[in-house]
Design a protein around this motif. Structure first.
Motif, PDB file in Angstrom:
ATOM      1  N   ALA A   1       0.848  -1.195   0.000  1.00 34.27           N
ATOM      2  CA  ALA A   1       0.000   0.000   0.000  1.00 34.27           C
ATOM      3  C   ALA A   1       0.882   1.243   0.000  1.00 34.27           C
ATOM      4  O   ALA A   1       1.912   1.281   0.674  1.00 34.27           O
ATOM      5  N   THR A   2       0.476   2.242  -0.764  1.00 34.94           N
ATOM      6  CA  THR A   2       1.193   3.516  -0.790  1.00 34.94           C
ATOM      7  C   THR A   2       0.198   4.664  -0.793  1.00 34.94           C
ATOM      8  O   THR A   2      -0.891   4.561  -1.354  1.00 34.94           O
ATOM      9  N   GLY A   3       0.607   5.754  -0.172  1.00 31.91           N
ATOM     10  CA  GLY A   3      -0.190   6.970  -0.191  1.00 31.91           C
ATOM     11  C   GLY A   3       0.307   7.899  -1.286  1.00 31.91           C
ATOM     12  O   GLY A   3       1.316   7.631  -1.942  1.00 31.91           O
ATOM     13  N   LYS A   4      -0.415   8.980  -1.473  1.00 31.42           N
ATOM     14  CA  LYS A   4      -0.043   9.957  -2.489  1.00 31.42           C
ATOM     15  C   LYS A   4       0.798  11.050  -1.854  1.00 31.42           C
ATOM     16  O   LYS A   4       0.396  11.698  -0.892  1.00 31.42           O
TER      17      LYS A   4
ATOM     18  N   PRO B   1       2.464  14.730  -1.770  1.00 32.91           N
ATOM     19  CA  PRO B   1       2.889  14.840  -0.384  1.00 32.91           C
ATOM     20  C   PRO B   1       1.765  14.689   0.645  1.00 32.91           C
ATOM     21  O   PRO B   1       2.030  14.707   1.837  1.00 32.91           O
ATOM     22  N   GLU B   2       0.514  14.567   0.190  1.00 33.16           N
ATOM     23  CA  GLU B   2      -0.599  14.557   1.134  1.00 33.16           C
ATOM     24  C   GLU B   2      -0.517  13.386   2.122  1.00 33.16           C
ATOM     25  O   GLU B   2      -0.820  13.531   3.306  1.00 33.16           O
ATOM     26  N   MET B   3      -0.123  12.217   1.632  1.00 34.22           N
ATOM     27  CA  MET B   3      -0.062  11.030   2.484  1.00 34.22           C
ATOM     28  C   MET B   3       1.228  10.283   2.161  1.00 34.22           C
ATOM     29  O   MET B   3       1.239   9.304   1.428  1.00 34.22           O
ATOM     30  N   ASP B   4       2.321  10.763   2.686  1.00 29.97           N
ATOM     31  CA  ASP B   4       3.638  10.200   2.380  1.00 29.97           C
ATOM     32  C   ASP B   4       3.918   8.979   3.251  1.00 29.97           C
ATOM     33  O   ASP B   4       4.863   8.958   4.045  1.00 29.97           O
ATOM     34  N   LEU B   5       3.078   7.952   3.096  1.00 30.34           N
ATOM     35  CA  LEU B   5       3.225   6.716   3.866  1.00 30.34           C
ATOM     36  C   LEU B   5       3.113   5.517   2.935  1.00 30.34           C
ATOM     37  O   LEU B   5       2.434   5.572   1.907  1.00 30.34           O
ATOM     38  N   ALA B   6       3.792   4.441   3.311  1.00 28.93           N
ATOM     39  CA  ALA B   6       3.721   3.192   2.558  1.00 28.93           C
ATOM     40  C   ALA B   6       3.775   2.037   3.544  1.00 28.93           C
ATOM     41  O   ALA B   6       4.359   2.143   4.628  1.00 28.93           O
ATOM     42  N   LEU B   7       3.149   0.922   3.151  1.00 27.48           N
ATOM     43  CA  LEU B   7       3.133  -0.266   3.996  1.00 27.48           C
ATOM     44  C   LEU B   7       3.840  -1.403   3.267  1.00 27.48           C
ATOM     45  O   LEU B   7       3.547  -1.688   2.110  1.00 27.48           O
ATOM     46  N   LEU B   8       4.778  -2.037   3.959  1.00 23.65           N
ATOM     47  CA  LEU B   8       5.547  -3.140   3.409  1.00 23.65           C
ATOM     48  C   LEU B   8       5.148  -4.438   4.100  1.00 23.65           C
ATOM     49  O   LEU B   8       4.905  -4.471   5.306  1.00 23.65           O
ATOM     50  N   ARG B   9       5.129  -5.501   3.336  1.00 25.11           N
ATOM     51  CA  ARG B   9       4.821  -6.828   3.863  1.00 25.11           C
ATOM     52  C   ARG B   9       6.103  -7.649   3.911  1.00 25.11           C
ATOM     53  O   ARG B   9       6.822  -7.747   2.919  1.00 25.11           O
ATOM     54  N   VAL B  10       6.374  -8.236   5.081  1.00 26.07           N
ATOM     55  CA  VAL B  10       7.570  -9.060   5.272  1.00 26.07           C
ATOM     56  C   VAL B  10       7.099 -10.487   5.542  1.00 26.07           C
ATOM     57  O   VAL B  10       6.703 -10.818   6.665  1.00 26.07           O
ATOM     58  N   PRO B  11       7.104 -11.349   4.545  1.00 27.33           N
ATOM     59  CA  PRO B  11       6.574 -12.707   4.734  1.00 27.33           C
ATOM     60  C   PRO B  11       7.535 -13.609   5.499  1.00 27.33           C
ATOM     61  O   PRO B  11       8.751 -13.429   5.473  1.00 27.33           O
ATOM     62  N   GLY B  12       6.955 -14.595   6.197  1.00 29.58           N
ATOM     63  CA  GLY B  12       7.749 -15.633   6.836  1.00 29.58           C
ATOM     64  C   GLY B  12       8.398 -15.269   8.143  1.00 29.58           C
ATOM     65  O   GLY B  12       9.268 -15.993   8.624  1.00 29.58           O
ATOM     66  N   VAL B  13       7.998 -14.165   8.745  1.00 37.29           N
ATOM     67  CA  VAL B  13       8.636 -13.757   9.995  1.00 37.29           C
ATOM     68  C   VAL B  13       7.669 -12.934  10.829  1.00 37.29           C
ATOM     69  O   VAL B  13       6.834 -12.195  10.293  1.00 37.29           O
ATOM     70  N   GLU B  14       7.756 -13.069  12.137  1.00 31.57           N
ATOM     71  CA  GLU B  14       6.988 -12.234  13.057  1.00 31.57           C
ATOM     72  C   GLU B  14       7.964 -11.391  13.860  1.00 31.57           C
ATOM     73  O   GLU B  14       8.670 -11.895  14.732  1.00 31.57           O
ATOM     74  N   LEU B  15       8.018 -10.118  13.534  1.00 34.38           N
ATOM     75  CA  LEU B  15       8.927  -9.193  14.192  1.00 34.38           C
ATOM     76  C   LEU B  15       8.218  -8.484  15.337  1.00 34.38           C
ATOM     77  O   LEU B  15       6.992  -8.450  15.410  1.00 34.38           O
TER      78      LEU B  15
ATOM     79  N   ARG C   1      -3.003   5.639  11.393  1.00 32.65           N
ATOM     80  CA  ARG C   1      -4.248   4.875  11.532  1.00 32.65           C
ATOM     81  C   ARG C   1      -5.166   5.095  10.325  1.00 32.65           C
ATOM     82  O   ARG C   1      -5.741   4.156   9.770  1.00 32.65           O
ATOM     83  N   GLY C   2      -5.314   6.353   9.948  1.00 38.94           N
ATOM     84  CA  GLY C   2      -6.180   6.660   8.805  1.00 38.94           C
ATOM     85  C   GLY C   2      -5.683   6.008   7.535  1.00 38.94           C
ATOM     86  O   GLY C   2      -6.481   5.521   6.721  1.00 38.94           O
ATOM     87  N   PHE C   3      -4.371   5.985   7.338  1.00 44.94           N
ATOM     88  CA  PHE C   3      -3.779   5.360   6.155  1.00 44.94           C
ATOM     89  C   PHE C   3      -4.061   3.857   6.142  1.00 44.94           C
ATOM     90  O   PHE C   3      -4.492   3.306   5.118  1.00 44.94           O
ATOM     91  N   LEU C   4      -3.830   3.193   7.268  1.00 46.93           N
ATOM     92  CA  LEU C   4      -4.048   1.742   7.337  1.00 46.93           C
ATOM     93  C   LEU C   4      -5.514   1.387   7.103  1.00 46.93           C
ATOM     94  O   LEU C   4      -5.834   0.435   6.379  1.00 46.93           O
ATOM     95  N   GLU C   5      -6.408   2.163   7.703  1.00 36.83           N
ATOM     96  CA  GLU C   5      -7.835   1.890   7.537  1.00 36.83           C
ATOM     97  C   GLU C   5      -8.288   2.120   6.096  1.00 36.83           C
ATOM     98  O   GLU C   5      -9.061   1.337   5.542  1.00 36.83           O
ATOM     99  N   SER C   6      -7.793   3.172   5.480  1.00 39.24           N
ATOM    100  CA  SER C   6      -8.200   3.490   4.108  1.00 39.24           C
ATOM    101  C   SER C   6      -7.664   2.477   3.100  1.00 39.24           C
ATOM    102  O   SER C   6      -8.235   2.306   2.018  1.00 39.24           O
ATOM    103  N   LYS C   7      -6.566   1.807   3.445  1.00 40.65           N
ATOM    104  CA  LYS C   7      -5.960   0.833   2.541  1.00 40.65           C
ATOM    105  C   LYS C   7      -6.372  -0.604   2.850  1.00 40.65           C
ATOM    106  O   LYS C   7      -5.847  -1.550   2.255  1.00 40.65           O
ATOM    107  N   GLY C   8      -7.313  -0.784   3.789  1.00 40.98           N
ATOM    108  CA  GLY C   8      -7.801  -2.125   4.086  1.00 40.98           C
ATOM    109  C   GLY C   8      -6.963  -2.911   5.070  1.00 40.98           C
ATOM    110  O   GLY C   8      -7.082  -4.139   5.153  1.00 40.98           O
TER     111      GLY C   8
END
Length: 296
Positions: free
Chosen positions: A138-141, A143-157, A270-277
């Motif tokens: 997931a990525t935001g736009k 400069p309004e939402m300069d956030l991104a979410l990365l998925r790291v498979p196979g590990v619980e950090l 929080r708003g970013f995570l909720e808006s991206k599912g």
């Protein structure tokens, strides 16, 4: 990006950072009440005849914070092209095994100009550095939402616990954990020097700290030194462009301006995570194995 020239022979250029994001959805537009301050809890405990809990030391809080932070590295052809920082904000179990999620900046995962980029995150434990492949989910736009979410498979950090909105108070002692210049995890201390509140949503939309950072600290976490909770994600900082002449040649370089580090508050995260599912990550407890690979 706005520039303001301030004279010669040294030219100081003020670079504006990413602007604050838009108002959050109405469902998220409630300021979450902060828990009683530790000082209040201790006073209540004493008044009730109970022994107050010992306040954790600075070193204990820092030790709690460190496992939540990773270094983001983008390479191409075996050469590092970009580095940034990130914070683990959630884990979950899937049919394929454990999965971790890292929050960082959208501009840090922009692959424009790269033909065959390869992205990984590094988790440090003293001399041991563990590398994990990641994917952007997931990525935001900017400069309004300069956030991104990365998925790291196979590990619980080990995932950070997000502070409540009302816990963002001016003067709060904070530590910024990031990996500037692609180096090892670095800490800088300061206080929460500004909280900009949205008059419509009643939520924080931008915070600022006087803790110094450097290039590559984008996506780093700003944590409370009292609770160890995540307060914000670094988005950028203002720099001064200093110019000078030597032997009829002009030179210039950018210098970070003290006290001008800007960040996205937890309300924006929080708003970013909720808006991206990915709102489900917000209801999960902060847990993990500090870099121990989960069983597939």
């Amino acid at each position: 990006m706005n520039r303001l020239l301030l004279g010669a022979p040294a030219l100081f250029t003020l670079l504006s950072c990413a602007s604050a994001g838009p108002s959050q959805p109405a469902a998220a537009a409630q300021v979450r009440a902060a828990p009683p301050a530790p000082e209040v809890q201790r006073v209540v405990a004493v008044s009730e005849g109970r022994a107050p809990e010992a306040r954790p030391t600075r070193k204990q809080v820092v030790r709690q914070i460190l496992p939540h932070n990773v270094r983001l590295v983008v390479s191409e052809g075996g050469k590092t092209r970009r580095s940034a920082s990130g914070v683990v904000i959630g884990t979950e179990q899937t049919e394929q095994g454990g999965v971790s999620y890292v929050i960082t900046n959208a501009h840090a995962v922009d692959m424009s100009g790269l033909k065959a980029p390869h992205m990984v995150v590094h988790l440090e434990n003293r001399a041991e550095v563990t590398e994990f492949p990641v994917e952007v989910v997931a990525t935001g736009k900017v400069p309004e939402m300069d956030l991104a979410l990365l998925r790291v498979p196979g590990v619980e950090l080990s995932s950070a616990k997000l502070a409540e909105d009302a816990e963002l108070e001016l003067g709060e002692d904070v530590v910024v954990a990031a990996c500037p210049y692609g180096k090892s995890l670095s800490l800088s201390g300061g206080m929460l020097s500004q909280v900009e509140w949205d008059p419509e949503s009643r939520l924080p939309r931008m915070v600022k700290t006087d803790a110094p950072i450097g290039y590559g600290a984008s996506g780093g976490g700003i944590f409370s030194l009292e609770t160890g909770k995540l307060l914000a994600i670094v988005e950028g900082y203002r720099t001064a462009k200093v110019g000078f002449a030597v032997a009829d040649k002009d030179y210039s370089f950018d210098v970070p301006m003290p006290g001008e580090t800007f960040a996205a508050p937890v309300s924006k995260v929080r708003g970013f995570l909720e808006s991206k599912g990915f709102g489900r990550l917000l209801s999960r407890p902060a847990e993990g194995l500090s870099g121990q690979t989960a069983q597939r």
